[in-house]
Design an enzyme around this catalytic site. Structure first.
Site, short mmCIF file in Angstrom:
data_model
loop_
_atom_site.label_atom_id
_atom_site.label_comp_id
_atom_site.label_asym_id
_atom_site.label_seq_id
_atom_site.Cartn_x
_atom_site.Cartn_y
_atom_site.Cartn_z
N ARG A 118 0.85 -1.19 0.00
CA ARG A 118 0.00 0.00 0.00
C ARG A 118 0.88 1.24 0.00
O ARG A 118 1.92 1.26 0.63
CB ARG A 118 -0.87 0.02 1.26
CG ARG A 118 -2.04 -0.92 1.20
CD ARG A 118 -2.95 -0.71 2.39
NE ARG A 118 -2.42 -1.31 3.60
CZ ARG A 118 -1.86 -0.65 4.58
NH1 ARG A 118 -1.73 0.66 4.54
NH2 ARG A 118 -1.41 -1.28 5.64
N TYR A 267 -1.64 -3.52 -7.28
CA TYR A 267 -1.51 -4.49 -6.20
C TYR A 267 -2.33 -4.13 -4.96
O TYR A 267 -2.43 -2.96 -4.60
CB TYR A 267 -0.03 -4.60 -5.81
CG TYR A 267 0.28 -5.76 -4.87
CD1 TYR A 267 -0.34 -6.99 -5.02
CD2 TYR A 267 1.21 -5.62 -3.85
CE1 TYR A 267 -0.06 -8.05 -4.16
CE2 TYR A 267 1.51 -6.68 -2.99
CZ TYR A 267 0.86 -7.89 -3.16
OH TYR A 267 1.15 -8.93 -2.31
N LYS A 276 -9.72 -1.85 1.34
CA LYS A 276 -9.41 -0.72 2.22
C LYS A 276 -10.14 0.54 1.78
O LYS A 276 -10.62 1.33 2.60
CB LYS A 276 -7.90 -0.46 2.23
CG LYS A 276 -7.07 -1.69 2.60
CD LYS A 276 -7.41 -2.20 3.97
CE LYS A 276 -6.49 -3.35 4.36
NZ LYS A 276 -6.83 -3.88 5.68
N HIS A 296 -11.26 -1.96 11.02
CA HIS A 296 -10.18 -2.86 10.57
C HIS A 296 -10.08 -3.99 11.60
O HIS A 296 -9.16 -4.02 12.42
CB HIS A 296 -8.88 -2.05 10.50
CG HIS A 296 -7.75 -2.75 9.81
ND1 HIS A 296 -6.45 -2.40 10.00
CD2 HIS A 296 -7.73 -3.79 8.95
CE1 HIS A 296 -5.66 -3.18 9.27
NE2 HIS A 296 -6.41 -4.03 8.64
N SER A 318 -1.86 -4.08 10.49
CA SER A 318 -1.51 -5.07 9.47
C SER A 318 -0.33 -5.91 9.96
O SER A 318 0.58 -5.40 10.59
CB SER A 318 -1.11 -4.37 8.18
OG SER A 318 -2.05 -3.39 7.86
N CYS A 320 -0.04 -8.23 12.23
CA CYS A 320 0.10 -8.53 13.67
C CYS A 320 -0.63 -9.82 14.01
O CYS A 320 -0.92 -10.08 15.17
CB CYS A 320 -0.51 -7.41 14.50
SG CYS A 320 0.56 -5.99 14.65
N ASP A 343 -10.26 -9.43 8.45
CA ASP A 343 -9.68 -8.11 8.23
C ASP A 343 -10.61 -6.94 8.49
O ASP A 343 -10.18 -5.91 8.98
CB ASP A 343 -9.15 -8.03 6.78
CG ASP A 343 -8.17 -6.88 6.58
OD1 ASP A 343 -7.34 -6.65 7.46
OD2 ASP A 343 -8.25 -6.21 5.53
N ARG A 438 1.41 -12.20 -0.55
CA ARG A 438 0.04 -12.50 -0.11
C ARG A 438 -0.53 -13.75 -0.74
O ARG A 438 -0.10 -14.16 -1.82
CB ARG A 438 -0.87 -11.33 -0.51
CG ARG A 438 -0.49 -9.98 0.06
CD ARG A 438 -0.98 -9.82 1.45
NE ARG A 438 -0.60 -8.57 2.05
CZ ARG A 438 -1.36 -7.90 2.91
NH1 ARG A 438 -2.54 -8.36 3.26
NH2 ARG A 438 -0.92 -6.79 3.45
C1 OXD Z 1 -3.52 -4.50 5.42
C2 OXD Z 1 -4.16 -5.55 4.64
O1 OXD Z 1 -2.53 -3.92 4.96
O2 OXD Z 1 -5.06 -6.19 5.17
O3 OXD Z 1 -3.99 -4.22 6.52
O4 OXD Z 1 -3.82 -5.72 3.46
MN MN Z 2 -5.77 -5.26 6.96
#
Ligand code: OXD
Ligand code: MN
Length: 657
Positions: A118, A267, A276, A296, A318, A320, A343, A438
């Site tokens: 991101r 991406y 998001k 989130h 993200s 964690c 998520d 991913r």
């Molecule tokens: C993030 C994701 O970056 O879920 O939180 O992709």
């Molecule tokens: Mn996320």
């Protein structure tokens, strides 16, 4: 009972016109002198579906965008298996993906190494008034709670990027539903994109296709325009056959007109615009208006040995371990965890005033490294079919590899790294897979998907967890004294930086509510919205907790074994939700009474419980100072008084340590 606070909304009636319509009109105006610009509907080539079958407002959006971006043709997605197979074929032929024969219908994509995460610095929310989007930081301080752009600058940015940007490519029309199709909690978006990778991923991550167009009534839909920014013929060679334009990447959101406009990246959250961009950034602005929460958060169901089931939502930044917790295999006998989502949670009060959550997504876009049969066997089983892996390494026997899979990978295979090094070895000192690589896999094939995961009513939430990677000072678990204190706990969240974004190193970053990169509006107003939940129901709100699986000892080793053992913490949370007398006060919140955390079976691990719950005074004094500085510098006048008061109370309690 639910209280309608809509009169308190400070958002005003829509004033902005559709930015995309204006961009089209401006480009069409110019085209009077530019004969290349198509202004005739009949000149649009449609290779799948019919423009005439689209609802007028959808058709207008598609046609205007097509005139602006000038694709070679338009494909209206139906969401069928056949369409998916064709997309995979197209990508394979273009060298964007390759099959992974060790599994069933699994694929590997490798991006241009300039397009791997991101791009927070290039992500903007667009409002007339800057303060609607971000609080005003203290003079001389860089604001860290999102980026604002004016509508005028957005229009300029669109004009500089979009006219003709899809030349020679197909523009896919991707109708999608966030949440089960037709559910009253669901919302519809339409993404126009020139990336088949995005279409294939959206088909997994959302409910996508004809059924969505069929259910779309008079309600607004979110207009999403996405281009990789590489019209044909190409001006420069692609890397890994992955079209993108990292220098000119921009990801923008206009809450007032419900538009998302993204350029240059193909991406993840930059381009799969349902995730998001819609479900969190635009979603949070809709939620504020309508009196609910777009967060989130993972959602899991947990059943105890007595057969009592509760649902928990948890917000962690993200990388964690949200996916790991959502799919946990509990180590305590008799417990069962089932996954609703990993998520994002949309949480609304039902007519009885109970907060219920849906997972608006349809798939998991999980971080691969660290996922293994040890850490998350359920995810490992989920990804064995119908999965697109991106930026992981591959093995010579047709499988995948990433950091964490060392023990599960046969010794006799060779590994090709995500960068294409065909004889990768650990000794190279470089990771085999990108840290933000991913898997994109359908949620429905998760072996422990919750039976109610598609329940249109959502699932009732009993507890909300906040947490992060905190190597020092923060106990394994504590409970907020009340809702207001819980809102402070969320606001004060911090965690080690993640590879999901552009940040470097292991610095501890503030990440309030794990939403810092995803707020759709001013964080101060967001806090006020959270505080207002108390007035929206006469039923008890979910209890709020903070967890930290990541505390380390002086040798840098994790003190808590984590993963399946985290069920011990969930067990304590369930006891608290049940009103159990198992907590005692500490300076930071309620912590487990001695022996109330079930440690049966962990005796040999020698977990240092004293260290896990120790509250070092100097650490917490510094923590309060840091939080206070963050609020003063970043949120300023927009910080609700209640939060300032809660912080003062924490400070007073710390003094007594
Ligand atoms: C993030 C994701 O970056 O879920 O939180 O992709
Ligand atoms: Mn996320």
């Amino acid at each position: 009972m639910v209280f309608d606070n809509s009169a308190n909304n400070i958002m005003e009636a829509p004033k902005l016109q559709s930015v995309l319509s204006e961009a089209y009109a401006a480009a069409a105006g110019k085209s009077k002198k530019n004969l290349d610009f198509q202004t005739e509907t009949k000149s649009l080539q449609v290779s799948n579906g019919k423009l005439a079958n689209l609802k007028p407002k959808v058709r207008k959006f598609v046609e205007e965008s097509a005139h602006l971006c000038q694709p070679a043709n338009i494909h209206i997605c139906d969401g069928s298996d056949r369409e998916m197979r064709n997309l995979l074929n197209i990508m394979q032929q273009a060298g964007m993906i390759e099959p992974l024969p060790k599994y069933t219908n699994c694929w590997l994509a490798r991006t241009d190494p300039g397009d791997v995460a991101r791009v927070e610095s290039k992500t903007f929310v667009v409002t007339k008034d800057r303060r609607e989007t971000i609080p005003t930081p203290k003079e001389g301080v860089k604001g860290l709670l999102g980026n604002w752009m004016s509508p005028e600058d957005l229009k300029k940015a669109i004009q500089e990027r979009f006219p003709g940007c899809m030349a020679g490519r197909t523009m896919y029309v991707v109708p999608y539903s966030m949440g089960p199709v037709g559910s009253p909690l669901s919302k519809i978006g339409i993404e126009l994109t020139d990336s088949p990778y995005v279409v294939a991923s959206m088909r997994t991550m959302t409910r996508m296709g004809k059924a969505v167009l069929d259910t779309l009534g008079d309600e607004d839909f979110v207009k999403c325009l996405h281009s990789v920014g590489c019209p044909l013929p190409l001006k420069k060679n692609l890397v890994n056959n992955w079209p993108c334009d990292p220098e000119r990447t921009i990801v923008t959101h206009v809450p007032e007109t419900k538009e998302i406009i993204s350029f240059g990246s193909g991406y993840g959250g930059n381009s799969l615009l349902g995730k998001k961009c819609f479900a969190l950034r635009i979603g949070s602005t809709i939620a504020k208006k309508e009196g609910w929460l777009a967060e989130h958060m993972l959602i899991l169901g947990i059943t105890n040995p007595k057969g009592v089931k509760k649902y928990i939502a948890a917000a962690f930044p993200s990388a964690c371990g949200k996916t790991n917790l959502a799919m946990m295999t509990p180590s305590l006998p008799g417990y069962k965890v089932e996954c609703v989502g990993d998520d994002i949670a949309w949480m609304k009060f039902d007519e009885d005033g109970i907060l219920r959550a849906i997972n608006p997504e349809n798939g998991f876009f999980g971080v691969a490294p660290g996922t293994s049969m040890h850490t998350n066997p359920v995810a490992m089983k989920t990804v064995l079919s119908n999965t697109i892996f991106t930026n992981v390494a591959k093995t010579s026997d047709g499988g995948v590899f990433w950091e964490g899979l060392e023990k599960e990978t046969p010794n006799n295979v060779t590994i090709t790294s995500w960068l294409g090094d065909t004889n990768w070895s650990k000794e190279s000192g470089k990771p085999a897979a990108h840290p933000n690589s991913r898997f994109c896999t359908p949620a429905g094939q998760c072996p422990i998907i919750d039976p109610a995961w598609e329940d249109p009513k959502g699932v009732p939430i009993s507890a909300i967890l906040f947490g992060g990677r905190r190597p020092e000072g923060v106990p394994l678990i504590y409970e907020a004294f009340n809702w207001r204190h819980g809102v402070l706990v969320g606001a004060a969240m911090r965690s080690e930086a993640t590879a999901a974004a552009e940040h470097k190193g292991k610095v501890i970053m503030h990440d309030p509510f794990a939403m810092r990169p995803f707020f759709g509006y001013n964080f101060g107003h967001y806090l006020q919205h959270w505080l207002s939940m108390e007035q929206r129901t006469d039923k008890p709100l979910p209890q709020i907790f903070h967890v930290n699986w990541f505390r380390k000892d002086e040798k840098g080793r994790f003190i808590w074994p984590g993963f399946g053992e985290n069920v011990r913490v969930l067990d304590w949370i369930l006891q608290r939700v049940d009103g159990g007398d198992v907590a005692e006060e500490s300076a930071v919140g309620l912590i487990p009474k001695p022996s109330s955390l079930n440690m049966k079976g962990l005796e040999n691990e020698n977990v240092d419980m004293d260290e896990l719950f120790r509250l070092p005074k100097d650490f917490w004094e510094q923590e309060v100072k840091d939080i206070s500085k963050y609020f003063t510098e970043q949120v300023g006048e927009d910080l609700p008084n209640e939060i300032g008061e809660e912080l003062k109370k924490l400070d007073k309690r710390i003094e007594k340590l």
